[in-house]
Design a protein around this motif. Structure first.
Motif, mmCIF file in Angstrom:
data_model
loop_
_atom_site.group_PDB
_atom_site.id
_atom_site.type_symbol
_atom_site.label_atom_id
_atom_site.label_comp_id
_atom_site.label_asym_id
_atom_site.label_seq_id
_atom_site.Cartn_x
_atom_site.Cartn_y
_atom_site.Cartn_z
ATOM 1 N N PRO A 138 39.558 58.721 -94.616
ATOM 2 C CA PRO A 138 39.468 59.700 -95.706
ATOM 3 C C PRO A 138 38.310 60.690 -95.565
ATOM 4 N N PHE A 139 37.759 60.841 -94.374
ATOM 5 C CA PHE A 139 36.663 61.760 -94.116
ATOM 6 C C PHE A 139 37.056 62.728 -93.006
ATOM 7 N N GLU A 140 36.573 63.958 -93.096
ATOM 8 C CA GLU A 140 36.697 64.885 -91.971
ATOM 9 C C GLU A 140 35.515 64.609 -91.054
ATOM 10 N N LEU A 141 35.795 64.238 -89.819
ATOM 11 C CA LEU A 141 34.731 63.905 -88.881
ATOM 12 C C LEU A 141 34.108 65.176 -88.322
ATOM 13 N N LEU A 142 32.791 65.173 -88.209
ATOM 14 C CA LEU A 142 32.051 66.329 -87.707
ATOM 15 C C LEU A 142 32.179 66.455 -86.197
ATOM 16 N N ILE A 170 27.330 66.347 -86.029
ATOM 17 C CA ILE A 170 26.801 64.984 -86.087
ATOM 18 C C ILE A 170 25.296 64.978 -85.881
ATOM 19 N N GLU A 171 24.826 65.733 -84.909
ATOM 20 C CA GLU A 171 23.393 65.756 -84.623
ATOM 21 C C GLU A 171 22.590 66.285 -85.811
ATOM 22 N N SER A 172 22.998 67.417 -86.385
ATOM 23 C CA SER A 172 22.221 68.007 -87.485
ATOM 24 C C SER A 172 22.257 67.132 -88.739
ATOM 25 N N TYR A 173 23.407 66.568 -89.072
ATOM 26 C CA TYR A 173 23.493 65.707 -90.254
ATOM 27 C C TYR A 173 22.735 64.401 -90.045
ATOM 28 N N THR A 174 22.734 63.875 -88.832
ATOM 29 C CA THR A 174 21.988 62.654 -88.543
ATOM 30 C C THR A 174 20.495 62.907 -88.685
ATOM 31 N N LEU A 200 28.677 60.705 -89.244
ATOM 32 C CA LEU A 200 29.907 61.233 -88.654
ATOM 33 C C LEU A 200 30.669 62.198 -89.550
ATOM 34 N N SER A 201 30.263 62.307 -90.832
ATOM 35 C CA SER A 201 31.000 63.175 -91.755
ATOM 36 C C SER A 201 30.024 63.868 -92.712
ATOM 37 N N GLU A 202 30.509 64.923 -93.349
ATOM 38 C CA GLU A 202 29.732 65.552 -94.402
ATOM 39 C C GLU A 202 29.759 64.640 -95.616
ATOM 40 N N LEU A 206 30.354 58.885 -93.934
ATOM 41 C CA LEU A 206 30.761 57.934 -92.901
ATOM 42 C C LEU A 206 29.637 57.842 -91.865
ATOM 43 N N VAL A 207 29.135 56.619 -91.661
ATOM 44 C CA VAL A 207 27.995 56.394 -90.771
ATOM 45 C C VAL A 207 28.384 55.346 -89.731
ATOM 46 N N LEU A 208 27.981 55.581 -88.489
ATOM 47 C CA LEU A 208 28.204 54.630 -87.402
ATOM 48 C C LEU A 208 26.880 53.946 -87.061
#
Length: 60
Positions: free
Chosen positions: A13-17, A26-30, A46-48, A55-57
């Motif tokens: 249910p997430f749009e993956l970055l 992914i890099e900037s949000y992390t 992994l997502s906004e 969504l976090v890995l």
């Protein structure tokens, strides 16, 4: 195969970055999550954020 844009799947249910190509990636949000929320270094975002969830890995 390389992917150069955000992507999603109906089962997730997430749009993956995108990994690094787009402005919001992914890099900037992390990095932002580490700075503002104290996320540990093994977490990749992994997502906004959507409706106060993200969504976090855990790469550990």
């Amino acid at each position: 195969m390389q992917h150069a844009e955000p992507f999603w799947e109906e089962d997730v249910p997430f749009e993956l970055l995108d990994i690094a190509d787009e402005e919001n990636n992914i890099e900037s949000y992390t990095l932002l999550s580490r700075k503002e929320h104290g996320f540990p270094k093994q977490y990749l975002v992994l997502s906004e954020m959507s409706v106060n969830s993200v969504l976090v890995l855990d790469t550990y």
